[in-house]
Enzyme design. Structure first.
Site, PDB file in Angstrom:
ATOM      1  N   LYS A  38      62.577  76.864 -41.925  1.00  0.00           N
ATOM      2  CA  LYS A  38      62.064  75.598 -40.671  1.00  0.00           C
ATOM      3  C   LYS A  38      62.682  76.373 -39.579  1.00  0.00           C
ATOM      4  CE  LYS A  38      64.365  71.682 -39.660  1.00  0.00           C
ATOM      5  NZ  LYS A  38      64.386  71.616 -38.212  1.00  0.00           N
ATOM      6  N   ASP A  65      58.956  73.619 -36.308  1.00  0.00           N
ATOM      7  CA  ASP A  65      58.912  72.058 -36.090  1.00  0.00           C
ATOM      8  C   ASP A  65      59.734  72.337 -34.974  1.00  0.00           C
ATOM      9  OD1 ASP A  65      60.337  69.651 -36.298  1.00  0.00           O
ATOM     10  OD2 ASP A  65      62.637  69.689 -37.034  1.00  0.00           O
ATOM     11  N   LYS A  67      57.392  69.762 -32.937  1.00  0.00           N
ATOM     12  CA  LYS A  67      57.406  68.552 -32.594  1.00  0.00           C
ATOM     13  C   LYS A  67      56.201  68.327 -31.163  1.00  0.00           C
ATOM     14  CE  LYS A  67      61.608  67.062 -34.194  1.00  0.00           C
ATOM     15  NZ  LYS A  67      62.251  67.390 -35.211  1.00  0.00           N
ATOM     16  N   ASP A  70      52.006  65.797 -26.014  1.00  0.00           N
ATOM     17  CA  ASP A  70      51.048  66.130 -24.494  1.00  0.00           C
ATOM     18  C   ASP A  70      50.048  65.691 -24.446  1.00  0.00           C
ATOM     19  OD1 ASP A  70      51.223  67.304 -21.793  1.00  0.00           O
ATOM     20  OD2 ASP A  70      52.498  68.854 -22.534  1.00  0.00           O
ATOM     21  N   THR A 129      65.158  60.487 -37.218  1.00  0.00           N
ATOM     22  CA  THR A 129      66.450  60.174 -38.297  1.00  0.00           C
ATOM     23  C   THR A 129      67.573  59.086 -37.653  1.00  0.00           C
ATOM     24  OG1 THR A 129      67.055  62.037 -39.414  1.00  0.00           O
ATOM     25  CG2 THR A 129      65.163  61.039 -40.100  1.00  0.00           C
ATOM     26  N   ARG A 221      73.122  71.737 -42.467  1.00  0.00           N
ATOM     27  CA  ARG A 221      73.989  72.373 -42.804  1.00  0.00           C
ATOM     28  C   ARG A 221      74.187  72.344 -43.984  1.00  0.00           C
ATOM     29  NH1 ARG A 221      74.835  68.805 -37.328  1.00  0.00           N
ATOM     30  NH2 ARG A 221      73.390  67.961 -38.158  1.00  0.00           N
TER      31      ARG A 221
END
Length: 240
Positions: A38, A65, A67, A70, A129, A221
């Site tokens: 990603k 990723d 996002k 607009d 999240t 992570r």
């Protein structure tokens, strides 16, 4: 539980690095344990499209990723551009509305067909999240609970022809009920029991998410900050 994909196809490793060299070193360390990487905002804006092509050359699929959110015409243009780079998946914010999402999907389809390449999966972002109940109501100004907002956005994404949505693991079952089992769910905020939760609020373990019916898991992570990233990835694969 979705069983069509192999474990190594279900997990996306979040390469949240400030530069391409560090990201590629991590990808190389992981070898063939995970199939999809990603690429988020920080890495993409530092490295540009080159990071997408370098990862492809190494044999990885790429989930971009960034996002998009607009006006419909601008997002359609962005979708056309990212499709040209052969990404496996990219996303837009559901909050942009049905017309914006439709135009994004149409642009991706048209470009992929003209190039004779696979159409990337287009996923709508529902609620991040990191969004808590208090944040949703008091700061963002959306009434009701988080799950209701997520389901509302998921239905809009399905109406617009998107392949699925990004959501917390806690909303998987409700999304399946509202949109069907084939509507793709991409779940960030995944933390094995042995990893810290950091800044994400609505988290879940890999096993819990897959048992709930998730299609894809985004894990960062817990793998990339581990003393031995490849061993951490293998441990997660064994769990799922």
């Amino acid at each position: 539980m979705n069983t069509e994909l192999r474990p190594q196809e279900r997990i996306f490793v979040a390469l949240d690095y400030a530069n391409m060299d560090d990201a590629l070193r991590m990808a190389e360390q992981l070898g063939d344990t995970i199939k999809t990487m990603k690429v988020g905002l920080q890495l993409f804006f530092n490295s540009g499209p080159q990071i997408l092509h370098r990862l492809h050359e190494m044999g990885f699929q790429v989930f971009m990723d960034c996002k998009f959110h607009d006006i419909p015409n601008t997002v359609a243009g962005a979708s056309d551009s990212v499709t040209q780079h052969g990404v496996y998946m990219f996303n837009v914010h559901c909050a942009g509305g049905v017309e914006m999402m439709k135009r994004a999907k149409e642009a991706a389809l048209k470009r992929a067909e003209s190039m004779g390449i696979l159409v990337p999966k287009l996923i709508g972002v529902t609620q991040l999240t990191s969004t808590s109940q208090e944040m949703l109501n008091a700061e963002i100004g959306v009434p009701g609970d988080v799950q209701s907002s997520v389901i509302h956005y998921a239905k809009l994404a399905q109406q617009a022809g998107l392949d699925g949505v990004v959501a917390s693991g806690h909303e998987i079952e409700a999304i399946r009920t509202a949109c069907g089992d084939d509507f793709v769910t991409v779940i960030p905020g995944i933390r094995p029991t042995w990893a810290a939760s950091d800044d994400q609020k609505r988290i879940m373990t890999p096993k819990e998410a897959l048992q709930a019916g998730a299609h894809y898991l985004v894990i960062g992570r817990a793998i990339t900050h581990a003393a031995d990233p490849k061993a951490a990835a293998l441990r997660i694969l064994e769990e799922v």
